[in-house]
Design an enzyme around this catalytic site. Structure first.
Site, PDB file in Angstrom:
ATOM      1  N   HIS A 199       1.032  -1.274  -0.019  1.00  0.00           N
ATOM      2  CA  HIS A 199      -0.003   0.118  -0.024  1.00  0.00           C
ATOM      3  C   HIS A 199       0.875   1.339   0.063  1.00  0.00           C
ATOM      4  O   HIS A 199       1.794   1.245   0.597  1.00  0.00           O
ATOM      5  CB  HIS A 199      -0.886  -0.011   1.213  1.00  0.00           C
ATOM      6  CG  HIS A 199      -1.944   1.049   1.198  1.00  0.00           C
ATOM      7  ND1 HIS A 199      -2.989   1.058   0.312  1.00  0.00           N
ATOM      8  CD2 HIS A 199      -1.837   2.420   1.878  1.00  0.00           C
ATOM      9  CE1 HIS A 199      -3.760   2.159   0.424  1.00  0.00           C
ATOM     10  NE2 HIS A 199      -2.973   3.065   1.551  1.00  0.00           N
ATOM     11  N   GLU A 269       9.115   1.672  -2.814  1.00  0.00           N
ATOM     12  CA  GLU A 269       8.547   0.452  -3.306  1.00  0.00           C
ATOM     13  C   GLU A 269       9.482  -0.616  -3.898  1.00  0.00           C
ATOM     14  O   GLU A 269       9.535  -1.885  -3.740  1.00  0.00           O
ATOM     15  CB  GLU A 269       7.227   0.553  -4.040  1.00  0.00           C
ATOM     16  CG  GLU A 269       6.099   1.033  -3.213  1.00  0.00           C
ATOM     17  CD  GLU A 269       4.699   1.336  -4.279  1.00  0.00           C
ATOM     18  OE1 GLU A 269       3.717   1.400  -3.310  1.00  0.00           O
ATOM     19  OE2 GLU A 269       4.778   1.283  -5.370  1.00  0.00           O
TER      20      GLU A 269
HETATM   21  C1  GAR Z   1       1.655   1.127  -6.351  1.00  0.00           C
HETATM   22  O1  GAR Z   1       2.057   2.371  -5.823  1.00  0.00           O
HETATM   23  C2  GAR Z   1       1.131   0.488  -5.171  1.00  0.00           C
HETATM   24  O2  GAR Z   1       1.513   0.760  -3.961  1.00  0.00           O
HETATM   25  C3  GAR Z   1      -0.387   0.944  -5.671  1.00  0.00           C
HETATM   26  O3  GAR Z   1      -0.545   0.825  -6.861  1.00  0.00           O
HETATM   27  C4  GAR Z   1       0.636   1.115  -7.248  1.00  0.00           C
HETATM   28  C5  GAR Z   1       1.050   0.317  -8.605  1.00  0.00           C
HETATM   29  O4  GAR Z   1       2.098   0.834  -9.363  1.00  0.00           O
HETATM   30  N1  GAR Z   1      -1.258   0.425  -5.002  1.00  0.00           N
HETATM   31  C6  GAR Z   1      -2.434   0.507  -4.115  1.00  0.00           C
HETATM   32  O5  GAR Z   1      -2.771   1.657  -4.225  1.00  0.00           O
HETATM   33  C7  GAR Z   1      -3.195  -0.470  -3.432  1.00  0.00           C
HETATM   34  N2  GAR Z   1      -4.133   0.014  -2.583  1.00  0.00           N
HETATM   35  P1  GAR Z   1       2.753  -0.189 -10.425  1.00  0.00           P
HETATM   36  O6  GAR Z   1       1.885  -0.779 -11.314  1.00  0.00           O
HETATM   37  O7  GAR Z   1       3.765   0.669 -11.157  1.00  0.00           O
HETATM   38  O8  GAR Z   1       3.306  -1.211  -9.655  1.00  0.00           O
END
Ligand code: GAR
Length: 285
Positions: A199, A269
């Site tokens: 998250h 992340e």
């Molecule tokens: C990420 O920042 C993740 O933390 C978020 O979606 C993004 C996906 O990025 N997830 C949420 O918000 C879940 N509640 P990505 O497709 O570039 O990996």
């Protein structure tokens, strides 16, 4: 270094000291008993003596440590510790854990996870599960020759939640990397403590239904919070409420826009998520 171990073992400082004492006393007892036992043999000090000594110590050590852990009140910790060690050593050395990444978006996290786990022969990203035919993550799967599964709402929420499909593909572990549907109970029950999510905020703040991606960063900026971060957690039946595994924060300045916060969060992340997944998967039975 001590702080890192303490955090890894999830213990208080007092317990940490008792654990270190147990290691030290258990090790000394083991050395003492080992030498005593060898004194009953006719072995001369030399290579053979050394080899037998090492083997004897390896066999004795768990017993000595467990014995010392009793008066120091650390028996449960050491029983679990030795169990984990044994599991790691006997872990189907040849068996590969097969993980599925569920993602709905661009897939930058999925890409980093795939890249990182390519270096680990015990874990394989075997499947990318996606609910959007146009999602960028599908291209990442294709570029890496990873099988994909495009899921339908009806089956996911009112059918078997793809449990049979995932089991048939021998998926051991599920990682949600930007997957925006709520995970149904059937899937959670089929993979207990084997589904983790990332998250893009410091939960419990900025979590819950509708809090994803840029909505989270907009909320952080709007609230004037001076920090944000990431939370990696187990998935339960409520959005963003499962047990936390890992959190790390970053500063948010008053001039930051949601996009600037998003960039900082993505960096965190990419830096941490693959490593945390690797650790959790390897530590999971
Ligand atoms: C990420 O920042 C993740 O933390 C978020 O979606 C993004 C996906 O990025 N997830 C949420 O918000 C879940 N509640 P990505 O497709 O570039 O990996």
């Amino acid at each position: 270094m001590f702080k890192k171990w303490k955090e890894k073992w999830k213990v208080s400082w007092l317990q940490f000291v008792l654990i270190i004492c147990t290691f030290a006393c258990g090790g000394s007892l083991c050395g003492f008993v080992g030498r005593k036992l060898l004194s009953f043999t006719s072995l001369e000090k030399g290579l053979i003596y050394f080899i037998v000594y090492i083997i004897t110590m390896s066999i004795l050590w768990p017993f000595c440590v467990l014995l010392i852990s009793i008066p120091l009140g650390q028996f449960t910790f050491f029983r679990n510790y030795l169990q984990r060690m044994a599991n790691r050593m006997t872990r189907k050395v040849n068996t590969t854990r097969r993980i599925a990444i569920f993602a709905s978006g661009a897939g930058s996290n999925a890409a980093k996870i795939i890249e990182h786990l390519q270096k680990n022969q015990h874990i394989q990203v075997s499947l990318i599960v996606c609910n959007k035919p146009e999602a960028g993550v599908l291209n990442i799967a294709k570029a890496n020759n990873i099988e994909t599964l495009l899921i339908e709402k009806e089956i996911f929420f009112r059918g078997d939640a793809y449990v049979n499909t995932l089991k048939a593909k021998h998926i051991d572990f599920i990682v949600l990397a930007g997957f925006l549907w709520k995970v149904p109970a059937a899937l959670i029950q089929a993979y207990p403590n084997k589904i983790i999510n990332i998250h893009p905020a410091l939960l419990p703040k900025y979590g819950g239904k509708g809090m994803y991606g840029n909505f989270v960063h907009e909320a952080v900026v709007a609230s004037g919070d001076i920090e944000s971060g990431i939370t990696i957690h187990y998935v339960n039946e409520n959005f963003d409420e499962g047990k936390h595994i890992f959190q790390v924060s970053c500063a948010v300045s008053k001039d930051d826009t949601p996009d600037m916060v998003a960039a900082k969060i993505h960096q965190l992340e990419h830096q941490h998520f693959p490593k945390v997944i690797e650790e959790v998967v390897l530590a999971t039975e």
